[in-house]
Design an enzyme around this catalytic site. Structure first.
Site, PDB file in Angstrom:
ATOM      1  N   ARG A 137       0.802  -1.217   0.000  1.00  6.91           N
ATOM      2  CA  ARG A 137       0.000   0.000   0.000  1.00  6.91           C
ATOM      3  C   ARG A 137       0.839   1.274   0.000  1.00  6.91           C
ATOM      4  O   ARG A 137       0.566   2.219  -0.754  1.00  6.91           O
ATOM      5  CB  ARG A 137      -0.951   0.007   1.210  1.00  6.91           C
ATOM      6  CG  ARG A 137      -2.215  -0.786   1.011  1.00  6.91           C
ATOM      7  CD  ARG A 137      -2.739  -1.313   2.333  1.00  6.91           C
ATOM      8  NE  ARG A 137      -1.807  -2.272   2.912  1.00  6.91           N
ATOM      9  CZ  ARG A 137      -1.766  -3.563   2.557  1.00  6.91           C
ATOM     10  NH1 ARG A 137      -2.610  -4.011   1.667  1.00  6.91           N
ATOM     11  NH2 ARG A 137      -0.897  -4.380   3.094  1.00  6.91           N
ATOM     12  N   THR A 138       1.853   1.341   0.849  1.00 11.32           N
ATOM     13  CA  THR A 138       2.614   2.580   0.962  1.00 11.32           C
ATOM     14  C   THR A 138       3.338   2.904  -0.338  1.00 11.32           C
ATOM     15  O   THR A 138       3.238   4.011  -0.864  1.00 11.32           O
ATOM     16  CB  THR A 138       3.629   2.479   2.117  1.00 11.32           C
ATOM     17  OG1 THR A 138       2.932   2.178   3.326  1.00 11.32           O
ATOM     18  CG2 THR A 138       4.363   3.799   2.285  1.00 11.32           C
ATOM     19  N   HIS A 143       6.046   6.306  11.241  1.00 14.69           N
ATOM     20  CA  HIS A 143       5.422   6.206   9.918  1.00 14.69           C
ATOM     21  C   HIS A 143       4.539   7.450   9.754  1.00 14.69           C
ATOM     22  O   HIS A 143       3.310   7.365   9.782  1.00 14.69           O
ATOM     23  CB  HIS A 143       4.596   4.923   9.831  1.00 14.69           C
ATOM     24  CG  HIS A 143       4.272   4.493   8.431  1.00 14.69           C
ATOM     25  ND1 HIS A 143       4.317   5.359   7.353  1.00 14.69           N
ATOM     26  CD2 HIS A 143       3.868   3.291   7.923  1.00 14.69           C
ATOM     27  CE1 HIS A 143       3.971   4.707   6.259  1.00 14.69           C
ATOM     28  NE2 HIS A 143       3.704   3.451   6.585  1.00 14.69           N
ATOM     29  N   LYS A 181      25.938  -4.320  -2.842  1.00 16.22           N
ATOM     30  CA  LYS A 181      27.363  -4.156  -3.119  1.00 16.22           C
ATOM     31  C   LYS A 181      28.069  -3.387  -2.007  1.00 16.22           C
ATOM     32  O   LYS A 181      29.259  -3.102  -2.108  1.00 16.22           O
ATOM     33  CB  LYS A 181      27.547  -3.417  -4.439  1.00 16.22           C
ATOM     34  CG  LYS A 181      26.875  -4.090  -5.625  1.00 16.22           C
ATOM     35  CD  LYS A 181      26.967  -3.220  -6.871  1.00 16.22           C
ATOM     36  CE  LYS A 181      26.224  -3.839  -8.039  1.00 16.22           C
ATOM     37  NZ  LYS A 181      26.250  -2.964  -9.247  1.00 16.22           N
ATOM     38  N   ARG A 218      11.478   3.850   2.620  1.00 16.77           N
ATOM     39  CA  ARG A 218      11.066   2.851   3.602  1.00 16.77           C
ATOM     40  C   ARG A 218      12.303   2.019   3.944  1.00 16.77           C
ATOM     41  O   ARG A 218      13.028   1.583   3.061  1.00 16.77           O
ATOM     42  CB  ARG A 218       9.957   1.967   3.012  1.00 16.77           C
ATOM     43  CG  ARG A 218       9.733   0.613   3.674  1.00 16.77           C
ATOM     44  CD  ARG A 218       9.038   0.697   5.012  1.00 16.77           C
ATOM     45  NE  ARG A 218       7.713   1.260   4.957  1.00 16.77           N
ATOM     46  CZ  ARG A 218       6.579   0.575   4.738  1.00 16.77           C
ATOM     47  NH1 ARG A 218       6.633  -0.720   4.498  1.00 16.77           N
ATOM     48  NH2 ARG A 218       5.409   1.174   4.773  1.00 16.77           N
TER      49      ARG A 218
END
Length: 317
Positions: free
Chosen positions: A51-52, A129, A80, A101
């Site tokens: 959703r986000t 959040h 890497k 995120r």
């Protein structure tokens, strides 16, 4: 240049402005079609999201902009050994704003120290959040008409639940907020939230052991998933994952207009029979996902805009 790392990075007045603007976007969708034309959003998602990530993408597209980025750390140069600082230095050359995120608390804050474009925290570990919190505040406003003098129950994973932590911070700035904490002992709200947020702001709160004993007094019930990915001990997860389940029988004890919120995804903490109940006509957990599209769009244009720096040569980092 401003970043949105935590809920309290914006004032109550700014929250009100964002909510009012979001309501205008909902009512006048066409008005905002081209406000981000020529702008680019980079979505840097080091942790899984549905959703986000997709709501940020959809929001930017609805506003006329473009989107680039990655949805899995395994497909980025972090494999890497590249640092967050170096990543945002480079991505800042390609995009006007970054939504990040990350599984580690504080990663977006670190990124903001090195980025030349605004950083939006789309969730960092169990810390915060803020854009989900803005969505929650908009949802509450639409369902109940106000953000003050509310009694809200938080149920489930209150220890690791970043949406819970962020919303408590936001509501602590409104008069008359009362909080009820419903969780097993091992998933109770962290002490720093109780002391640094609730106690310092004079927020009344109490901890209870069952949903049934408080259903009749809640204006809002905020259900959360017990997050398996936050546990190092899977036996402990299995022990607590089904501690609190909301079903139609429990809903019969609720106020007629009590709103049920859930940041999603749902596992089994809200029974399917709640979806069909007529006892709670203002249940809004599914609507939250669509509202997120509108609210996630606000930071792209409501604050100062950074111009893309075009560089003809390789970036030295």
């Amino acid at each position: 240049m401003r970043h949105l790392i935590d809920t309290t990075d914006i004032s109550v007045a700014e929250v009100d402005h964002i909510i009012n603007t979001a309501l205008d976007i909902i009512a006048n969708r066409e008005k905002y079609r081209e406000v981000c034309k020529g702008k680019k959003l980079a979505t840097l998602f080091y942790e899984p999201s549905t959703r986000t990530r997709l709501s940020f993408t959809s929001a930017m597209m609805e506003l006329g902009g473009n989107v680039l980025g990655f949805s899995d750390a395994a497909s980025s140069s972090v494999t890497k050994g590249e640092t967050v600082a170096d990543t945002v230095r480079v991505i800042g050359c390609f995009a006007d704003i970054i939504a990040m995120r990350h599984s580690k608390e504080g990663a977006p804050l670190v990124a903001s120290h090195y980025s030349e474009v605004p950083i939006i925290n789309a969730g960092d570990g169990s810390h915060a959040h803020p854009t989900q919190t803005l969505t929650d505040l908009l949802t509450i406003t639409r369902e109940l008409g106000h953000l003050d003098n509310l009694t809200i129950g938080f149920c489930g994973d209150l220890l690791y639940g970043r949406t819970v932590h962020s919303l408590i911070k936001a509501l602590s700035r409104y008069e008359g907020t009362k909080i009820v904490l419903i969780a097993p002992d091992s998933l109770r709200l962290p002490d720093y939230i109780k002391h640094d947020i609730c106690d310092k702001n004079g927020i009344e709160y109490r901890e209870v052991s069952t949903l049934e004993e408080v259903m009749g007094e809640l204006d809002i019930l905020y259900m959360t998933r017990v997050q398996q990915e936050r546990f190092t001990d899977l036996d402990e997860y299995e022990r607590v994952k089904d501690c609190f389940v909301l079903d139609a029988a429990k809903m019969r004890g609720a106020k007629e207009r009590m709103a049920v919120l859930h940041p999603l995804p749902r596992v089994n903490e809200i029974a399917i029979d709640v979806d069909r109940t007529h006892v709670q006509p203002t249940s809004v957990r599914w609507r939250m996902a669509s509202l997120y599209v509108w609210l996630s769009s606000i930071p792209f244009w409501s604050g100062p805009r950074s111009r893309l720096r075009l560089r003809r040569h390789l970036v030295s980092i």
